[in-house]
Design a protein around this motif. Structure first.
Motif, PDB file in Angstrom:
ATOM      1  N   TYR A 238       0.853  -1.199   0.000  1.00  0.00           N
ATOM      2  CA  TYR A 238       0.000   0.000   0.000  1.00  0.00           C
ATOM      3  C   TYR A 238       0.888   1.247   0.000  1.00  0.00           C
TER       4      TYR A 238
ATOM      5  N   HIS B  78       1.261   6.981  -6.292  1.00  0.00           N
ATOM      6  CA  HIS B  78       0.095   7.851  -6.530  1.00  0.00           C
ATOM      7  C   HIS B  78       0.489   9.317  -6.311  1.00  0.00           C
TER       8      HIS B  78
ATOM      9  N   GLU C  76       0.356  24.711  -3.980  1.00  0.00           N
ATOM     10  CA  GLU C  76      -0.751  23.809  -4.314  1.00  0.00           C
ATOM     11  C   GLU C  76      -1.713  23.696  -3.129  1.00  0.00           C
TER      12      GLU C  76
ATOM     13  N   PHE D 117       2.311   7.877   4.041  1.00  0.00           N
ATOM     14  CA  PHE D 117       2.413   6.432   4.252  1.00  0.00           C
ATOM     15  C   PHE D 117       3.253   5.860   3.100  1.00  0.00           C
TER      16      PHE D 117
ATOM     17  N   PRO E 162      -4.260   6.515  12.013  1.00  0.00           N
ATOM     18  CA  PRO E 162      -4.428   7.932  11.623  1.00  0.00           C
ATOM     19  C   PRO E 162      -3.729   8.251  10.299  1.00  0.00           C
ATOM     20  N   LYS E 163      -2.531   7.687  10.127  1.00  0.00           N
ATOM     21  CA  LYS E 163      -1.788   7.947   8.888  1.00  0.00           C
ATOM     22  C   LYS E 163      -2.492   7.296   7.696  1.00  0.00           C
ATOM     23  N   ALA E 164      -2.882   6.033   7.883  1.00  0.00           N
ATOM     24  CA  ALA E 164      -3.503   5.297   6.778  1.00  0.00           C
ATOM     25  C   ALA E 164      -4.824   5.946   6.372  1.00  0.00           C
TER      26      ALA E 164
ATOM     27  N   ALA F 187      -5.790   9.054   6.776  1.00  0.00           N
ATOM     28  CA  ALA F 187      -5.549  10.363   6.145  1.00  0.00           C
ATOM     29  C   ALA F 187      -5.064  10.169   4.708  1.00  0.00           C
ATOM     30  N   ASN F 188      -4.167   9.200   4.511  1.00  0.00           N
ATOM     31  CA  ASN F 188      -3.639   8.949   3.166  1.00  0.00           C
ATOM     32  C   ASN F 188      -4.716   8.366   2.262  1.00  0.00           C
ATOM     33  N   PHE F 189      -5.504   7.473   2.822  1.00  0.00           N
ATOM     34  CA  PHE F 189      -6.579   6.869   2.035  1.00  0.00           C
ATOM     35  C   PHE F 189      -7.595   7.948   1.630  1.00  0.00           C
TER      36      PHE F 189
ATOM     37  N   ALA G  24      -7.021  11.064   1.140  1.00  0.00           N
ATOM     38  CA  ALA G  24      -6.444  11.905   0.077  1.00  0.00           C
ATOM     39  C   ALA G  24      -6.547  11.221  -1.279  1.00  0.00           C
ATOM     40  N   GLN G  25      -6.465   9.892  -1.272  1.00  0.00           N
ATOM     41  CA  GLN G  25      -6.588   9.154  -2.528  1.00  0.00           C
ATOM     42  C   GLN G  25      -8.040   9.033  -2.961  1.00  0.00           C
TER      43      GLN G  25
ATOM     44  N   LEU H 252      -7.856  16.316  -4.101  1.00  0.00           N
ATOM     45  CA  LEU H 252      -8.118  17.757  -4.217  1.00  0.00           C
ATOM     46  C   LEU H 252      -7.780  18.224  -5.625  1.00  0.00           C
ATOM     47  N   GLN H 253      -8.469  19.243  -6.051  1.00  0.00           N
ATOM     48  CA  GLN H 253      -8.155  19.841  -7.350  1.00  0.00           C
ATOM     49  C   GLN H 253      -6.761  20.458  -7.292  1.00  0.00           C
ATOM     50  N   SER H 254      -6.100  20.496  -8.426  1.00  0.00           N
ATOM     51  CA  SER H 254      -4.830  21.220  -8.435  1.00  0.00           C
ATOM     52  C   SER H 254      -5.162  22.711  -8.453  1.00  0.00           C
TER      53      SER H 254
ATOM     54  N   TYR I   8     -13.804  23.135  -2.390  1.00  0.00           N
ATOM     55  CA  TYR I   8     -12.513  22.780  -1.794  1.00  0.00           C
ATOM     56  C   TYR I   8     -12.707  22.312  -0.340  1.00  0.00           C
TER      57      TYR I   8
ATOM     58  N   ILE J 171     -12.063  18.566   1.385  1.00  0.00           N
ATOM     59  CA  ILE J 171     -11.226  18.352   2.583  1.00  0.00           C
ATOM     60  C   ILE J 171     -12.045  17.622   3.648  1.00  0.00           C
TER      61      ILE J 171
ATOM     62  N   GLN K 128     -12.402  14.045   2.688  1.00  0.00           N
ATOM     63  CA  GLN K 128     -11.149  13.323   2.972  1.00  0.00           C
ATOM     64  C   GLN K 128     -11.042  13.010   4.467  1.00  0.00           C
ATOM     65  N   ASN K 129     -11.347  14.025   5.284  1.00  0.00           N
ATOM     66  CA  ASN K 129     -11.203  13.845   6.728  1.00  0.00           C
ATOM     67  C   ASN K 129     -12.294  12.956   7.312  1.00  0.00           C
TER      68      ASN K 129
END
Lengths: 470, 470
Positions: A34, A41, A134, A146, B262-264, B266-268, B270-271, B275-277, B349, B353, B356-357
């Motif tokens: 992962y 990613h 960004e 991660f 918490p890390k996983a 948050a990363n998940f 984000a995927q 977010l838009q560029s 936006y 967020i 994601q959260n």
């Protein structure tokens, strides 16, 4: 079969029977994959954005070319009127420079997600006063990435601890200790068992690394050197944790005490020490940042209010990196450029203060290296991946030099009243930035303290095992 | 009740005799004092920096002299988020959010000076704050000091003795859980009292009641959190036979809950909801103005309609014939239009967020650490919702300022405003929300802590029936 091989063989059998540990291995493998995919990613996302920027530059370039082709500077009067044209072409082109994510950045994202990675270098503003950041989710940044380096730095030590904390005390708990003692010296048994575990962990990590290299598109032809350095960091880090475990085991304590001590060492080294050193580093100087970032409008009035002669005099007094001519009959464009140069120089000067402070702070952080081996490992990973502050500052430095070069190229055209056609347009300087390689010698220098801790732990551990396991 | 009291006394007596506990106690106290001291020093430094920066910017704004009102709107205003006293308990996402915004006409700028963006990757190891101690280190200490509580009694035969004297296993476990919860609650109260003293000295009576409510609420939720940790540890201590296996399990649980999840998540997140560029965010706003959104027509149509209706209302055929300067009114109309477009885009936006959260928020039902982490940030006003609030207040101020300057441009006696005019414009003042506002956004986390507490209490009361007693 030699004793060493026999012990390794039984260790393997025991491992295969330990369902809990096997499940942990599977979970770790899943997490590592992962992490690799997440890193990929992240890199792809930055690449997509960079691609978008490059497409925009290409569109702007074709518009600017059309604009330049329409320019006629054949007569002296027209030359005067067209003084603004090189600058106008530059504005239309709206050149960006990019801090590209390296292939290794997928494996160690480092701080790459927090730094701006493309900068507008058109000559109107200093790149420091037109930073494009960004959009981010602060929660995500706080949680961290991660990536594979996270797996290595945080999880692998825990696996090592889980494997080795009861390497001897476990035998005592199972009442097999006495039986073993009469067959082999315990000091040797510890070494053989830890050797097996070390090879196992190295094998597992190598597997992760190879998977990471393949998924990230790294090739032996292009990246062998960096791959070797990357693997060396892994091996050294694994050795570091095994040496700590060896040291603790050598005191012949109970399984619980070993687990407690090793758990505490993990917490202190991975969490407390880095975060405490982070506390010691200074917070940013906001006033300094404001000066460096907002160099336009009211903040630059002092330059706009100069008389034509004052502006030119101040401009000539500057130390110029490229030759500039003395203009006999300055026009409005010359004055404007003189003012712009003064404004940009001031912005770069304030940015220079900030960068200088950041470099100083960074060196201070590195100076804590001897007591902060975990950060040093992360730092080494980030050096290979070019995702650390020093890499970013190097890029910024190159970008600033490039922007200056562009500005002076325009000054040369304008102040020398040169013709400006498509030939001159195509001669606009190009940006090139090559990340310096993280060499073995740099890596050896950075990891000397880790090596020192390893030697010390192994030395003390060896003496202790001889003393306590007679 | 007497039985519980006796168990608490007995457990406390044992702990007092334990040297390891004395060391832990000292360690906790030193760390707490250290984090409070360092946090306070940092707060003072940052506060001074921000106040200085804000005051300098205000002076520049006030002393810009006689200028065109619209130019003044272009120059704009720089607002700085004041440093919060509670953010030194838990800095939350503040190191990852900008603290300064340049407010100006026609556009909404992003906040700049993200502290993390000028730092090395050391910042990703976190900050050794009092919040980190309460959330991550204290639970570990609870585990370290209580994991042997029942196993020990079983191993040395005390359990048999206690059971034969009529003490039920349920009473014993509940008593032990209460003991450890109260010990760490005591640590917490002492630390909070010290902190409250520091705060009182710093601010006197200003906003004291708000801070006091927040501190009291913090004590309440951390009491529940420590109850949860102590319950799990003591309950498992009664279930497990091997103390080392239990310790490894508890450490693994702690690691999964406080580091991995918490890390996983948050990363998940984000995927899952990228977010838009910045580029596409800006492009979407340009597109929206071109085509119009909801009931809003395209910008050119809107402007034309506005101009026509203005001329109709005043019965003139040319804008020049209006009894006021049309530029100010037209610019304000343009602002109003763009504000709607911006609100729409920025709303998207914020929604992304939040989406994601939401993964992490939902995970708090499974992971009490995630719940306490979010609640702690909310109590200390350092979560992303408080960041949004700062942005909203900044934007509200920008709109008022630009509207005022446009009004001056349209209806003022002269095109240039007088020197003293700017003194009439009040300074930006960030309004901290009440604790009710902060907590209202964390209902799921509150539910999680409540549910975990109730379920574990139920487990301690009824689950002990299924545990092998001897």
């Amino acid at each position: 079969m030699s004793t060493r091989l026999m012990i390794w063989h039984y260790q393997f059998l025991l491992l295969m029977r330990n369902k809990q540990l096997l499940i942990s291995f599977l979970i770790l493998i899943a997490l590592a994959f992962y992490a690799i995919l997440y890193g990929q990613h992240f890199r792809e996302r930055q690449q997509t954005i960079v691609q978008g920027i490059e497409e925009k530059i290409a569109i702007n370039d074709s518009i600017a070319r059309k604009f330049v082709l329409k320019i006629d500077t054949s007569s002296e009067i027209r030359k005067q009127n067209f003084q603004y044209r090189p600058m106008a072409a530059d504005v239309i082109m709206r050149k960006f420079v990019v801090y590209n994510p390296s292939e290794f950045s997928a494996l160690s994202i480092g701080q790459k997600d927090t730094y701006p990675y493309y900068h507008d270098v058109n000559t109107n503003n200093s790149l420091h006063s037109s930073v494009i950041q960004e959009m981010h989710n602060p929660n995500k940044l706080q949680a961290g990435n991660f990536d594979l380096s996270f797996i290595i730095i945080y999880l692998i030590p825990l696996l090592i601890i889980a494997l080795s904390y009861n390497v001897i005390s476990g035998e005592q708990d199972l009442r097999t200790y006495t039986l073993l003692r009469i067959q082999i010296p315990i000091s040797k048994l510890i070494i053989y068992k830890l050797e097996f575990q070390f090879l196992l962990v190295v094998g597992l990590v190598l597997f992760f690394n190879i998977a990471g290299f393949l998924i990230s598109g790294l090739t032996i032809q292009d990246d062998l050197y960096n791959m070797m350095v990357w693997i060396s960091i892994n091996v050294l880090y694994i050795l570091f944790w095994f040496s700590i475990c060896y040291l603790i085991i050598s005191f012949n304590s109970s399984s619980s005490l070993n687990a407690l001590l090793l758990g505490s060492i993990w917490i202190i080294l991975v969490m407390v020490v880095p975060s405490a050193i982070n506390n010691i580093s200074n917070p940013p100087n906001e006033d300094e940042l404001i000066k460096s970032t907002f160099r336009r409008g009211r903040e630059t009035d002092v330059h706009h209010e100069l008389t034509q002669q004052q502006a030119l005099d101040s401009f000539y007094r500057l130390k110029h990196p490229y030759p500039v001519p003395i203009i006999k009959n300055p026009g409005a464009a010359d004055i404007m450029h003189a003012q712009r140069e003064l404004i940009n120089r001031e912005a770069n000067m304030y940015a220079g203060y900030v960068i200088k402070r950041q470099k100083k702070q960074f060196n201070e952080v590195l100076a804590y290296g001897p007591i902060n081996p975990i950060f040093i490992t992360q730092y080494a990973f980030n050096q290979v991946a070019a995702t650390e502050l020093n890499s970013y500052l190097m890029y910024l430095d190159s970008a600033e030099s490039y922007q200056t070069k562009r500005r002076y190229y325009i000054y040369d055209l304008m102040m020398n009243r040169k013709d400006f056609g498509i030939k001159e347009y195509e001669k606009f300087p190009e940006f090139t930035f090559q990340q310096p390689t993280y060499t073995f010698s740099k890596f050896s220098k950075d990891s000397i303290y880790i090596a020192g801790i390893i030697v010390l732990s192994l030395g003390i551990g060896f003496r202790q095992t001889k003393k306590r396991f007679l | 009740m007497n039985k519980y009291w006796n168990i608490i006394r007995y457990e406390w007596l044992l702990l007092r005799r334990d040297r390891a506990f004395a060391i832990l106690f000292g360690f906790v106290l030193v760390l707490s004092l250290y984090t409070i001291f360092v946090g306070y020093k940092k707060y003072q430094y940052v506060k001074h920096q921000r106040e200085q920066a804000a005051s300098k910017q205000r002076k520049l704004f006030l002393n810009q002299g006689e200028v065109n009102a619209h130019m003044a709107a272009h120059y704009g205003y720089i607002v700085v988020k004041p440093s919060s006293l509670l953010s030194f308990v838990d800095p939350g996402v503040e190191p990852y959010t900008g603290t300064t915004i340049r407010l100006e006409a026609h556009q909404q700028n992003d906040p700049v000076f993200v502290p993390a963006s000028g730092q090395s990757s050391l910042i990703r190891f976190g900050e050794l704050s009092f919040g980190l101690l309460l959330q991550v280190i204290f639970p570990l200490l609870i585990i370290f000091s209580s994991y042997r509580s029942v196993i020990n009694d079983r191993e040395n035969g005390t359990l048999k003795l206690l059971l034969s004297q009529g003490v039920s296993l349920r009473t014993l476990i509940l008593g032990k859980v209460l003991t450890y919860t109260m010990i760490y609650l005591f640590f917490l109260i002492i630390s909070v009292l010290i902190y409250a003293l520091v705060v009182k000295m710093e601010i006197g009576t200003y906003a004291w009641d708000q801070i006091l409510y927040r501190l009291l609420f913090m004590i309440l939720i951390f009491f529940l959190y420590y109850f949860i940790i102590a319950s799990i540890t003591v309950f498992l201590s009664a279930v497990y036979n091997s103390s080392s296996a239990l310790l490894v399990t508890l450490l693994a649980l702690w690691f999964v809950f406080s580091i991995i999840m918490p890390k996983a998540t948050a990363n998940f997140g984000a995927q899952y909801a990228p977010l838009q560029s910045k580029q596409s965010f800006n492009k979407s706003m340009v597109e929206a103005s071109k085509t119009g959104i909801d009931k809003l027509p395209p910008i050119e149509e809107y402007k034309q309609h506005f101009r026509d209706s203005l001329m109709n209302a005043y019965h003139v055929t040319d804008l020049k014939d209006l009894p006021f300067r049309s530029s100010g009114v037209l610019m304000q109309a343009d602002e109003t239009y763009r504000n709607v477009i911006y609100d729409h885009a920025f709303g998207g936006y914020k929604d992304t967020i939040r989406l994601q959260n939401s993964i992490a928020t939902f995970s708090s039902l499974l992971n009490p650490f995630q719940a306490i982490k979010n609640l702690s940030m909310a109590i200390c006003a350092s979560d992303v919702e408080h960041h949004f609030l700062f942005l909203e207040q900044g934007e509200r101020y920008r709109r008022k300022l630009v509207a005022e300057l446009n009004h001056q441009d349209a209806y003022g006696e002269h095109e240039d405003v007088s020197k003293d005019y700017f003194h009439r414009i009040p300074d930006f003042s960030y309004q901290s929300p009440s604790i009710a506002w902060s907590i209202a956004r964390r209902k799921l986390e509150l539910t999680s802590i409540g549910l975990w507490s109730v379920i574990l209490l139920g487990l301690l009361i009824s689950g002990t029936l299924f545990i092998k007693k001897i």
